[in-house]
Write a protein that holds these residues in place. Structure first.
Motif, short mmCIF file in Angstrom:
data_model
loop_
_atom_site.label_atom_id
_atom_site.label_comp_id
_atom_site.label_asym_id
_atom_site.label_seq_id
_atom_site.Cartn_x
_atom_site.Cartn_y
_atom_site.Cartn_z
N LEU A 108 0.85 -1.20 0.00
CA LEU A 108 0.00 0.00 0.00
C LEU A 108 0.88 1.24 0.00
O LEU A 108 1.76 1.39 0.85
N PHE A 109 0.65 2.12 -0.98
CA PHE A 109 1.31 3.42 -1.02
C PHE A 109 0.26 4.48 -0.73
O PHE A 109 -0.41 4.97 -1.65
N LEU A 140 -8.96 2.26 0.70
CA LEU A 140 -8.17 3.21 -0.08
C LEU A 140 -8.77 4.60 0.01
O LEU A 140 -9.97 4.79 -0.19
N SER A 141 -7.92 5.58 0.32
CA SER A 141 -8.31 6.98 0.28
C SER A 141 -7.94 7.57 -1.08
O SER A 141 -7.13 6.97 -1.81
N PRO A 142 -8.50 8.72 -1.45
CA PRO A 142 -8.15 9.31 -2.75
C PRO A 142 -6.64 9.48 -2.90
O PRO A 142 -5.96 9.97 -1.99
N GLY A 143 -6.11 9.03 -4.03
CA GLY A 143 -4.68 9.13 -4.30
C GLY A 143 -3.87 7.93 -3.86
O GLY A 143 -2.70 7.81 -4.20
N ASP A 144 -4.46 7.03 -3.08
CA ASP A 144 -3.75 5.83 -2.63
C ASP A 144 -3.58 4.85 -3.79
O ASP A 144 -4.45 4.74 -4.67
N ARG A 145 -2.47 4.10 -3.73
CA ARG A 145 -2.23 3.05 -4.72
C ARG A 145 -1.91 1.74 -3.99
O ARG A 145 -1.29 1.75 -2.93
N ARG A 172 11.85 1.58 -6.34
CA ARG A 172 11.43 1.95 -7.69
C ARG A 172 9.99 2.46 -7.72
O ARG A 172 9.65 3.37 -8.46
N LEU A 173 9.14 1.86 -6.89
CA LEU A 173 7.77 2.36 -6.80
C LEU A 173 7.75 3.76 -6.20
O LEU A 173 7.00 4.63 -6.64
N GLY A 174 8.58 3.99 -5.19
CA GLY A 174 8.62 5.29 -4.53
C GLY A 174 9.19 6.38 -5.40
O GLY A 174 8.67 7.50 -5.45
N ARG A 177 6.55 7.52 -7.95
CA ARG A 177 5.18 7.52 -7.44
C ARG A 177 4.30 8.61 -8.05
O ARG A 177 3.07 8.51 -8.03
N ASP A 178 4.91 9.65 -8.62
CA ASP A 178 4.12 10.73 -9.21
C ASP A 178 3.78 10.50 -10.68
O ASP A 178 3.04 11.29 -11.27
N LEU A 179 4.31 9.43 -11.25
CA LEU A 179 3.97 9.12 -12.64
C LEU A 179 2.54 8.60 -12.73
O LEU A 179 2.02 8.02 -11.78
N PRO A 180 1.88 8.80 -13.87
CA PRO A 180 0.61 8.09 -14.10
C PRO A 180 0.83 6.60 -13.90
O PRO A 180 1.90 6.07 -14.20
N ILE A 181 -0.18 5.93 -13.38
CA ILE A 181 0.02 4.55 -12.94
C ILE A 181 0.47 3.63 -14.08
O ILE A 181 1.28 2.72 -13.87
N GLU A 182 -0.02 3.86 -15.30
CA GLU A 182 0.41 3.02 -16.43
C GLU A 182 1.90 3.20 -16.70
O GLU A 182 2.62 2.22 -16.96
N ASP A 183 2.38 4.45 -16.61
CA ASP A 183 3.80 4.72 -16.86
C ASP A 183 4.65 4.15 -15.73
O ASP A 183 5.75 3.65 -15.96
N LEU A 184 4.14 4.21 -14.50
CA LEU A 184 4.90 3.67 -13.38
C LEU A 184 5.08 2.16 -13.53
O LEU A 184 6.19 1.64 -13.32
#
Length: 214
Positions: A108-109, A140-145, A172-174, A177-184
């Motif tokens: 959980l991020f 999950l809260s808004p913005g959580d991944r 690497r996830l951290g 973390r600001d990339l769009p999820i597909e790009d991450l």
């Protein structure tokens, strides 16, 4: 891995890793995909409704994994087992109820916070008749991944035998973390390929991500 609509408000989400390689492992994967389908009268994801009359209700995650465990133990000669995370996501409340069976638990991020590896436990399904599986939940809260992955991601090795490791995966996830999820996700999988170059990952490397938008 898969994401399946159970009804208008609930999604079944799972990732699993079967033992072994080759034809036997591939056949087990196909068998499991049929058992984890959205056809109520053939699927472990539904159970007969308590009201009867031929209806179905969603099977709790712990019971899904327990039923899979019992099913594969019924044929001990096959010695087929697998690790998995299976959960149900409520799209209205963003609650995710899940079970971990010998698998790295969900990562959980929370938005703007450090990552948390959730509760770990359970044994692979199809391995022990005494196995029990505990259900956990998170919201999950808004913005959580939330990330689910197979061990082929963090056990990727360099030519010298050094593993990427869970800490390497979290790094690497951290960092991205600001990339769009597909790009991450694309970035993480590229890192796995580069880490294990030139031969590439020995084991299947899969990762699934959930993000609450808004």
């Amino acid at each position: 891995l898969n994401i399946l609509p159970l009804d208008d408000n609930h999604l079944a989400i799972y990732i699993l890793d079967v033992s072994g390689h080759g034809v036997a492992a591939a056949l087990l994967s196909v068998t499991l995909s049929h058992m984890l389908s959205v056809v109520p009268d053939r699927s472990f994801l539904y159970q007969a409704s308590a009201e009867g009359q031929g209806g179905y209700s969603i099977t709790p995650p712990a019971e899904v994994v327990s039923r899979l465990n019992r099913h594969f133990l019924a044929n001990p000669a096959a010695l087929q087992f697998f690790t998995m995370i299976y959960g149900v996501l409520d799209r209205r409340s963003s609650e995710f109820r899940y079970v971990s069976a010998g698998h790295l638990s969900p990562i959980l991020f929370p938005r703007g916070q450090e990552p948390v590896i959730r509760e770990t436990g359970g044994v692979p399904a199809g391995l022990l008749p005494t196995a029990t599986y505990d259900e956990h939940s998170l919201t999950l809260s808004p913005g959580d991944r939330l990330y689910l992955c197979t061990d082929g991601v963090f056990e990727a090795e360099t030519s010298a035998g050094q593993e990427l490791g869970v800490e390497g995966l979290l790094d690497r996830l951290g960092r991205n973390r600001d990339l769009p999820i597909e790009d991450l996700l694309a970035s993480v999988m590229q890192s796995v390929e580069e880490w294990s170059a030139p031969s590439g990952p020995v084991d299947d490397a899969s990762i699934l991500a959930i993000e609450r938008c808004g």
